[in-house]
Design a protein around this motif. Structure first.
Motif, short mmCIF file in Angstrom:
data_model
loop_
_atom_site.label_atom_id
_atom_site.label_comp_id
_atom_site.label_asym_id
_atom_site.label_seq_id
_atom_site.Cartn_x
_atom_site.Cartn_y
_atom_site.Cartn_z
N SER A 237 -6.55 4.39 -4.40
CA SER A 237 -6.43 5.62 -5.16
C SER A 237 -5.07 5.73 -5.84
N ILE A 238 -4.38 4.61 -5.97
CA ILE A 238 -3.12 4.51 -6.71
C ILE A 238 -3.12 3.21 -7.51
N CYS A 239 -2.25 3.16 -8.51
CA CYS A 239 -2.38 2.15 -9.56
C CYS A 239 -2.02 0.72 -9.16
N THR A 240 -0.84 0.50 -8.60
CA THR A 240 -0.39 -0.87 -8.34
C THR A 240 -1.39 -1.66 -7.50
N PRO A 241 -1.86 -1.15 -6.36
CA PRO A 241 -2.79 -1.95 -5.55
C PRO A 241 -4.14 -2.18 -6.22
N SER A 242 -4.61 -1.23 -7.01
CA SER A 242 -5.89 -1.45 -7.71
C SER A 242 -5.77 -2.58 -8.73
N ARG A 243 -4.68 -2.57 -9.49
CA ARG A 243 -4.47 -3.61 -10.49
C ARG A 243 -4.27 -4.98 -9.83
N TYR A 244 -3.53 -4.97 -8.75
CA TYR A 244 -3.31 -6.21 -7.99
C TYR A 244 -4.64 -6.79 -7.51
N SER A 245 -5.48 -5.96 -6.93
CA SER A 245 -6.75 -6.44 -6.37
C SER A 245 -7.69 -6.94 -7.45
N PHE A 246 -7.75 -6.24 -8.57
CA PHE A 246 -8.58 -6.69 -9.69
C PHE A 246 -8.16 -8.07 -10.16
N LEU A 247 -6.85 -8.29 -10.34
CA LEU A 247 -6.39 -9.55 -10.90
C LEU A 247 -6.43 -10.70 -9.89
N THR A 248 -6.24 -10.42 -8.60
CA THR A 248 -6.12 -11.49 -7.59
C THR A 248 -7.34 -11.67 -6.71
N GLY A 249 -8.23 -10.67 -6.66
CA GLY A 249 -9.36 -10.77 -5.75
C GLY A 249 -8.97 -10.61 -4.29
N LYS A 250 -7.83 -9.98 -4.06
CA LYS A 250 -7.31 -9.78 -2.70
C LYS A 250 -6.85 -8.34 -2.56
N TYR A 251 -7.22 -7.71 -1.43
CA TYR A 251 -6.78 -6.34 -1.19
C TYR A 251 -5.26 -6.28 -1.07
N HIS A 252 -4.67 -5.32 -1.75
CA HIS A 252 -3.22 -5.19 -1.74
C HIS A 252 -2.70 -4.81 -0.36
N TRP A 253 -3.49 -4.09 0.44
CA TRP A 253 -3.01 -3.67 1.76
C TRP A 253 -2.80 -4.85 2.71
N ARG A 254 -3.25 -6.02 2.35
CA ARG A 254 -2.97 -7.21 3.17
C ARG A 254 -1.51 -7.63 3.03
N ASN A 255 -0.82 -7.13 2.00
CA ASN A 255 0.60 -7.42 1.84
C ASN A 255 1.43 -6.50 2.74
N THR A 256 2.67 -6.85 2.96
CA THR A 256 3.54 -6.04 3.81
C THR A 256 4.54 -5.22 3.01
N THR A 257 4.66 -5.49 1.72
CA THR A 257 5.63 -4.78 0.90
C THR A 257 5.14 -3.40 0.53
N THR A 258 5.90 -2.37 0.90
CA THR A 258 5.61 -1.00 0.49
C THR A 258 6.91 -0.33 0.07
N TRP A 259 6.76 0.84 -0.55
CA TRP A 259 7.92 1.59 -1.02
C TRP A 259 7.78 3.04 -0.57
N SER A 260 8.60 3.92 -1.07
CA SER A 260 8.54 5.33 -0.70
C SER A 260 8.49 6.20 -1.95
N VAL A 261 7.78 7.33 -1.85
CA VAL A 261 7.77 8.35 -2.89
C VAL A 261 8.16 9.66 -2.22
N GLY A 262 9.35 10.17 -2.53
CA GLY A 262 9.83 11.36 -1.84
C GLY A 262 9.88 11.11 -0.35
N ASP B 103 5.82 4.15 3.13
CA ASP B 103 4.80 3.09 3.11
C ASP B 103 3.80 3.28 1.97
N VAL B 104 4.31 3.53 0.79
CA VAL B 104 3.48 3.73 -0.39
C VAL B 104 3.45 2.45 -1.22
N SER B 105 2.29 2.12 -1.74
CA SER B 105 2.14 0.88 -2.51
C SER B 105 2.26 1.11 -4.01
N ILE B 106 3.13 2.01 -4.41
CA ILE B 106 3.41 2.25 -5.83
C ILE B 106 4.72 1.55 -6.17
#
Length: 535
Positions: free
Chosen positions: A74-99, A103-106
């Motif tokens: 329901s956020i942009c970076t992981p959706s685009r990642y999954s479309f292009l790579t065929g792999k769920y973004h949540w399998r990665n360990t890199t996350t960031w923060s918003v406010g 652990d946000v994947s933006i």
């Protein structure tokens, strides 16, 4: 004898060349129109009654409209990642923060390339199959190494390193600096005597106009009074977070100085990107091409071109929605003009659900006038509920797809394997960890889609949809994203949630206690998927 052998070789080479040319000519062109923050209820073809989207409606009337298709997040970076790579973004360990949400994947604006260059991607696969490959529009998957690229030189580590031949992109989002276009590996229109500096930490430079007057900085900023901020400098005020460098009268996320000649004009972004997409189609009309066309609309800041200001009578949200529809119409008209319509696959979809006030006081929510961007679904962008990830999905290929509607369960993560299979790869299911070939679903040959889909919300909470049931795993993450208006219920709860979305589409009744066996079944399946490893 030598001449005879030579003549035979020439004939064989000629036959092979003709055969290859014929095969290439038979390959369909592929265009993926990836809209930003478009809701399930935003299109008249999906039931909207307060606004008309005739160009997308034309796609729907001539193609296959899916009612049960999902982005992976329901956020942009992981959706685009999954479309292009065929792999769920949540399998990665890199996350960031918003406010205060961790652990946000933006990806921030200075993120390095988030896709490993050794990974298979849609672009790489199609390029190997004889396609020209291009990306135009919003990128938001990082550039360069960690900390971002050298904006004043050749930008290494980007789309060109994961299979794209041609690149014209916004590096991140329009609300993040730097506010410049990148073409191939260079910032467009950059004056070397006015180098770009970017910071996502402290303010920088002596020309960085800063919205937040209270910021503590030792640098000089060209900002002198609240009166100037109100009357001259700022045309759109932030509601959260977008309070750093002001560009074109709009405060952004992050600090930027320099690059004045290269700055985009916000009201011309849609027109600029559309023209680049049309030019790409023109240049590649004689051979099969893949175009990943990622619009800026409907993302914030919403600044429609002059033609669309006030056109929708639904405020700025409706105006940029009509602008997006115009963009689609331009693509369709170009294909008709070049007589490419019959053998071009167009896939139209969104990266996640809709959002109103997403950092700017632009009046989107107040001026909706009865329009419901999520339609009959609960919540939207950032949420684990259906409005966050169930998105419009239309595919048109006049040569091979009959017009109609499909209720098949489909996920964008399967586009890599599916497009690979449609273009000749007989081992498409083995290309990526999570992507599977559902070409028969995309072609409308069967209504039997995926057995299940996995969804990810803003705080990386996972959900599982299977056989009309939806399970949301328990979490101690915040329930609400308070930085949007209205605030978004992200679906986070310390208790497990179970919904029958066939009978309760708005996910109002948690049946976890009523159906413990079904709850356990879906919980075990999700854990099994989470624990899978690459083969």
């Amino acid at each position: 004898m030598k001449n005879k052998i030579f003549n035979i070789a020439v004939v064989i080479f000629g036959i092979t060349t003709i055969s290859c040319q014929k095969n290439n000519q038979d390959l369909p062109n592929i265009i993926v129109v990836y809209v930003d923050d478009l809701g399930y209820g935003d299109l008249s073809s999906y039931g909207a009654t307060h606004i008309k989207t005739p160009n997308v409606d034309r796609l729907a009337e001539e193609g296959l409209l899916f009612t049960n298709a999902y982005a992976t997040a329901s956020i942009c970076t992981p959706s685009r990642y999954s479309f292009l790579t065929g792999k769920y973004h949540w399998r990665n360990t890199t996350t960031w923060s918003v406010g205060n949400i961790k652990d946000v994947s933006i990806a921030p604006g200075d993120a390095g390339l988030t896709i490993d260059t050794s990974q298979t991607t849609v672009a790489k696969e199609l390029k190997q199959n004889g396609y020209a490959t291009g990306v135009v529009g919003k990128w938001h998957l990082g550039l360069g190494p960690t900390g971002g690229p050298d904006w004043n030189g050749e930008i290494m580590l980007g789309p060109g390193d994961i299979g794209f031949d041609y690149i014209f992109i916004m590096p991140a989002t329009a609300d993040r600096v730097p506010c410049v276009f990148v073409e191939n590996r260079q910032v467009v229109g950059l004056d070397p005597s006015d180098p770009i500096q970017v910071s996502y930490g402290d303010p920088i430079g002596d020309t960085s106009t800063i919205y937040n007057l209270e910021v503590e900085t030792g640098t000089v900023v060209s900002y002198d009074s609240r009166t100037r901020r109100k009357n001259d400098v700022v045309s759109m005020h932030p509601s959260f977070g977008h309070d750093q460098t002001i560009i074109n009268g709009i405060p952004r996320i992050g600090y930027m100085t320099g690059g004045k000649a290269a700055l985009w004009q916000d009201d011309q972004i849609a027109e600029t990107l559309t023209q680049k997409a049309l030019d790409y189609i023109d240049r590649n009309k004689e051979n099969p091409f893949f175009l990943y066309f990622a619009t800026h609309d409907l993302h914030v800041p919403r600044v429609p071109g002059e033609t669309f200001v006030g056109k929708s009578r639904l405020g700025v949200y409706g105006d940029v929605l009509l602008q997006m529809d115009w963009t689609v119409g331009q693509i369709l008209d170009k294909l008709d003009e070049l007589k490419l319509t019959e053998n071009t696959i167009i896939i139209f979809t969104s990266d996640n659900g809709p959002v109103m006030d997403d950092g700017y006081l632009d009046g989107s929510y107040e001026n909706l006038g009865g329009h419901t961007p999520s339609g009959s679904l609960r919540e939207g962008k950032y949420s684990a509920y259906e409005g966050g990830t169930r998105v419009p999905f239309i595919v048109r290929w006049p040569k091979n797809i009959k017009a109609g509607t499909s209720k098949a369960l489909f996920s964008q993560v399967d586009l890599l394997a599916t497009l690979a299979a449609l273009t000749g790869n007989t081992n498409a299911d083995k290309l990526a960890m999570d992507s599977r070939n559902y070409s028969s679903v995309l072609l409308g040959e069967t209504s039997k889609g995926r057995q299940h889909v996995v969804q990810q919300n803003m705080s990386s909470t996972l959900s599982l949809v299977k056989d009309g049931w939806k399970y949301i795993e328990p979490t101690d993450k915040p329930q609400f994203n308070v930085y949007t208006y209205p605030k978004t219920d992200m679906g986070n709860n310390t208790e497990p949630q179970l919904y029958n979305i066939d009978s309760d589409l708005r996910e109002q009744e948690n049946l976890a206690e009523t159906y413990p066996d079904k709850l356990k079944e879906l919980e075990m399946l999700l854990n099994q998927i989470k624990n899978q490893t690459a083969k």
